[in-house]
Design a protein around this motif. Structure first.
Motif, mmCIF file in Angstrom:
data_model
loop_
_atom_site.group_PDB
_atom_site.id
_atom_site.type_symbol
_atom_site.label_atom_id
_atom_site.label_comp_id
_atom_site.label_asym_id
_atom_site.label_seq_id
_atom_site.Cartn_x
_atom_site.Cartn_y
_atom_site.Cartn_z
ATOM 1 N N GLY A 129 0.810 -1.220 0.000
ATOM 2 C CA GLY A 129 0.000 0.000 0.000
ATOM 3 C C GLY A 129 0.832 1.253 0.000
ATOM 4 N N TYR A 130 1.927 1.256 -0.781
ATOM 5 C CA TYR A 130 2.890 2.365 -0.811
ATOM 6 C C TYR A 130 3.543 2.562 0.556
ATOM 7 C CZ TYR A 130 2.418 4.025 -5.602
ATOM 8 O OH TYR A 130 2.479 4.115 -6.961
ATOM 9 N N GLY A 131 3.935 1.434 1.155
ATOM 10 C CA GLY A 131 4.685 1.489 2.400
ATOM 11 C C GLY A 131 3.848 1.542 3.655
ATOM 12 N N VAL A 132 2.551 1.295 3.549
ATOM 13 C CA VAL A 132 1.655 1.419 4.697
ATOM 14 C C VAL A 132 1.584 0.134 5.518
ATOM 15 C CG1 VAL A 132 -0.749 1.748 5.389
ATOM 16 C CG2 VAL A 132 0.266 3.239 3.652
ATOM 17 N N ALA A 133 1.430 -1.021 4.869
ATOM 18 C CA ALA A 133 1.175 -2.288 5.562
ATOM 19 C C ALA A 133 2.478 -2.856 6.124
ATOM 20 C CB ALA A 133 0.500 -3.279 4.620
ATOM 21 N N ILE A 134 3.107 -2.143 7.033
ATOM 22 C CA ILE A 134 4.427 -2.561 7.503
ATOM 23 C C ILE A 134 4.355 -3.846 8.322
ATOM 24 C CG2 ILE A 134 5.374 -0.233 7.412
ATOM 25 C CD1 ILE A 134 5.081 -0.022 10.406
ATOM 26 N N LEU A 135 3.216 -4.117 8.964
ATOM 27 C CA LEU A 135 3.050 -5.350 9.738
ATOM 28 C C LEU A 135 2.418 -6.452 8.904
ATOM 29 C CD1 LEU A 135 1.772 -3.964 13.173
ATOM 30 C CD2 LEU A 135 4.116 -4.229 12.353
ATOM 31 N N GLY A 136 2.268 -6.220 7.623
ATOM 32 C CA GLY A 136 1.598 -7.191 6.772
ATOM 33 C C GLY A 136 0.090 -7.011 6.805
ATOM 34 N N CYS A 180 -5.164 5.675 17.010
ATOM 35 C CA CYS A 180 -4.190 5.673 18.104
ATOM 36 C C CYS A 180 -4.004 4.277 18.677
ATOM 37 C CB CYS A 180 -4.636 6.643 19.197
ATOM 38 S SG CYS A 180 -4.455 8.385 18.725
ATOM 39 N N ALA A 181 -5.077 3.516 18.783
ATOM 40 C CA ALA A 181 -4.965 2.144 19.280
ATOM 41 C C ALA A 181 -4.121 1.306 18.336
ATOM 42 C CB ALA A 181 -6.354 1.531 19.454
ATOM 43 N N ALA A 182 -4.363 1.471 17.032
ATOM 44 C CA ALA A 182 -3.564 0.747 16.045
ATOM 45 C C ALA A 182 -2.109 1.185 16.102
ATOM 46 C CB ALA A 182 -4.140 0.964 14.644
ATOM 47 N N GLY A 183 -1.879 2.485 16.223
ATOM 48 C CA GLY A 183 -0.517 3.012 16.274
ATOM 49 C C GLY A 183 0.256 2.512 17.481
ATOM 50 N N THR A 184 -0.405 2.417 18.609
ATOM 51 C CA THR A 184 0.250 1.882 19.802
ATOM 52 C C THR A 184 0.665 0.439 19.586
ATOM 53 O OG1 THR A 184 -0.959 3.379 21.273
ATOM 54 C CG2 THR A 184 -0.071 1.366 22.252
ATOM 55 N N GLU A 185 -0.197 -0.341 18.936
ATOM 56 C CA GLU A 185 0.129 -1.745 18.661
ATOM 57 C C GLU A 185 1.286 -1.859 17.671
ATOM 58 O OE1 GLU A 185 -0.018 -5.945 18.603
ATOM 59 O OE2 GLU A 185 -0.674 -4.430 20.056
ATOM 60 N N VAL A 186 1.341 -0.968 16.692
ATOM 61 C CA VAL A 186 2.470 -0.963 15.753
ATOM 62 C C VAL A 186 3.787 -0.773 16.499
ATOM 63 C CG1 VAL A 186 3.586 0.350 13.892
ATOM 64 C CG2 VAL A 186 1.157 -0.209 13.738
ATOM 65 N N ILE A 187 3.845 0.215 17.374
ATOM 66 C CA ILE A 187 5.067 0.478 18.132
ATOM 67 C C ILE A 187 5.407 -0.713 19.014
ATOM 68 C CG2 ILE A 187 6.138 1.959 19.873
ATOM 69 C CD1 ILE A 187 4.434 4.268 18.746
ATOM 70 N N ARG A 188 4.392 -1.314 19.646
ATOM 71 C CA ARG A 188 4.630 -2.474 20.503
ATOM 72 C C ARG A 188 5.279 -3.613 19.721
ATOM 73 N NH1 ARG A 188 3.003 -7.299 21.842
ATOM 74 N NH2 ARG A 188 1.506 -7.401 20.127
ATOM 75 N N GLN A 189 4.769 -3.889 18.517
ATOM 76 C CA GLN A 189 5.331 -4.987 17.734
ATOM 77 C C GLN A 189 6.730 -4.662 17.222
ATOM 78 O OE1 GLN A 189 2.848 -7.115 14.950
ATOM 79 N NE2 GLN A 189 0.973 -6.594 16.066
ATOM 80 N N LEU A 190 6.963 -3.417 16.862
ATOM 81 C CA LEU A 190 8.302 -3.040 16.415
ATOM 82 C C LEU A 190 9.298 -3.144 17.566
ATOM 83 C CD1 LEU A 190 7.538 0.010 14.084
ATOM 84 C CD2 LEU A 190 8.277 -2.265 13.402
ATOM 85 N N LYS A 191 8.894 -2.713 18.756
ATOM 86 C CA LYS A 191 9.765 -2.833 19.923
ATOM 87 C C LYS A 191 9.992 -4.293 20.301
ATOM 88 C CE LYS A 191 8.951 1.577 22.299
ATOM 89 N NZ LYS A 191 8.392 2.212 23.525
ATOM 90 N N GLY A 192 9.055 -5.171 19.921
ATOM 91 C CA GLY A 192 9.125 -6.573 20.280
ATOM 92 C C GLY A 192 10.052 -7.408 19.421
ATOM 93 N N GLY A 193 10.819 -6.786 18.531
ATOM 94 C CA GLY A 193 11.801 -7.516 17.740
ATOM 95 C C GLY A 193 11.654 -7.352 16.240
ATOM 96 N N LEU A 194 10.502 -6.824 15.797
ATOM 97 C CA LEU A 194 10.294 -6.698 14.358
ATOM 98 C C LEU A 194 11.222 -5.653 13.743
ATOM 99 C CD1 LEU A 194 8.656 -7.773 11.999
ATOM 100 C CD2 LEU A 194 6.886 -6.070 12.514
#
Length: 399
Positions: free
Chosen positions: A44-51, A284-298
């Motif tokens: 999606g032009y770099g949007v779906a970073i978590l798949g 914001c809820a989605a954004g918080t989860e994105v940061i959590r997964q990136l901090k988790g090793g992704l």
């Protein structure tokens, strides 16, 4: 009337279309209505970073939707406060403030306002081959004439473009102390995944410091881990005054941020910059989860799988006579061709991989951070096959 006919009739013709209908996605794959599978090198032009279909994002959205789906920023809400705490923890400043919007171009517009109001200067510097968006302020900073020429009378006139990667050209701009900000992508995206020479961004930082200019790094595409670090500017040893973020920040939900040192951002007063849906609880809820997964090793995985992708492309097509260069950082990569990109791109799609493009001769690859080694191999094979088909077609045409 099928999907293509409906969109062609009812939607404005302002997008480059690939002729492909996509009905669903999962992980790093996309599927057409018949079930044909494609490796997603576009996300999606770099949007779906978590798949696609990320379970964590889905659950975060479900929880938030049941609590509250929308709250204007005139009201305080726990989801927004939580996101701002998490987001501030990955920013490069100890004391910062953030404006939340819905798209990268909004983030750039907000940065322009901050720089204008803080410095009380009217002029901006941007880079050749830059891309900062298409609304009237941001497109004024975007270099490509294909986006500017039809609206020349509406563009903000006080913008000077200088060559990306050339600090001396920046220093030669007359009356530097009359400029509000320098806008620069630490790694240019649409311009071709252009990586600056080693000390360039440090020299830009010095020019800004010497002349009271704010340095704004546009990290809409290069940020949120795309290059293997939270922010691409971190590769180059500098700290900007303001940065813009977007695309993957909301895990697929429209969201953007303009962040900077508190002393700059707090110049915005009530009513001077706002958005009906900016900072809404769902995003914001989605954004918080994105940061959590990136901090988790992704985040660490981006660098390693990015190297696998570049190595695979280099080994497979790096020496191909139609390829000029394979380059990139993390999962922000490009294959610059010696021919126009379109026939190669369309042939890659036929081969089961959907890439992006830059300019007229570059294939751009912005896959999800969850891309697998198997998908990397499919992508490299699809590119190799596409290039070989172009060679065969040229041979037949000359026969």
């Amino acid at each position: 009337m099928d999907v293509r006919e409906t969109e062609e009739e009812l939607m404005v013709h302002s997008y480059q279309r690939f002729g492909l209908v996509i009905s669903r996605g999962s992980g790093d794959r996309l599927y057409d209505p018949s079930g044909k599978e494609y490796v997603d090198l576009m996300s999606g032009y770099g949007v779906a970073i978590l798949g696609h279909g990320n379970r964590g994002v889905l659950e975060a959205l479900e929880r938030q939707f049941m609590e509250m789906d929308i709250a204007h920023a005139s009201l305080y809400t726990p989801a927004r406060a939580q996101f701002l705490r998490e987001f501030s923890s990955i920013l490069p400043w100890k004391s910062s403030m953030t404006y939340l919007g819905n798209s990268g171009t909004e983030a750039v517009e907000a940065a322009m306002k901050v720089a204008f109001k803080y410095t009380k200067r009217r002029k901006f510097i941007a880079m050749e081959r830059s891309y900062h968006g298409k609304t009237m302020g941001s497109v004024s900073l975007t270099h490509s004439q294909k986006y500017r020429k039809s609206f020349s009378g509406l563009l903000y006139p006080e913008v000077t473009f200088v060559p990306f990667g050339d600090a001396e050209a920046l220093r030669r701009v007359p009356d530097l102390d009359s400029y509000a900000a320098v806008f620069v992508e630490p790694v240019q995206g649409e311009g071709g995944v252009n990586i600056p020479p080693g000390e360039y961004l440090k020299e830009v930082r010095e020019v800004c410091d010497d002349n009271g200019i704010l340095m704004v790094t546009d990290e809409v595409q290069s940020g949120m881990g795309r290059t293997g670090k939270w922010w691409a500017h971190q590769h180059f040893g500098i700290v900007p005054d303001i940065l813009t973020a977007g695309k993957g920040i909301g895990g697929g939900i429209p969201m953007s941020a303009t962040s900077g040192r508190k002393e700059f951002m707090e110049v915005l007063e009530v009513g001077e910059q706002s958005s009906t849906t900016g900072g809404n609880p769902l995003a914001c809820a989605a954004g918080t989860e994105v940061i959590r997964q990136l901090k988790g090793g992704l985040l660490e995985r981006v660098d390693s799988i990015g190297r696998v992708l570049r190595d695979s492309l280099t080994e497979t097509v790096g020496d191909h006579r139609l390829v000029k260069e394979v380059r990139g950082m993390g999962l922000m990569n490009a294959v610059e061709l010696r021919i126009r990109f379109l026939p190669v791109l369309m042939s890659m799609i036929d081969g089961g991989a959907i890439p992006l493009y830059s300019g007229i001769n570059t294939i751009r690859l912005l896959p999800p951070y969850v891309i697998t080694r198997e998908s990397v191999e499919i992508a490299a094979s699809a590119m190799e096959g596409a290039l070989e088909r172009q060679v065969a077609s040229a041979r037949e045409g000359g026969a």
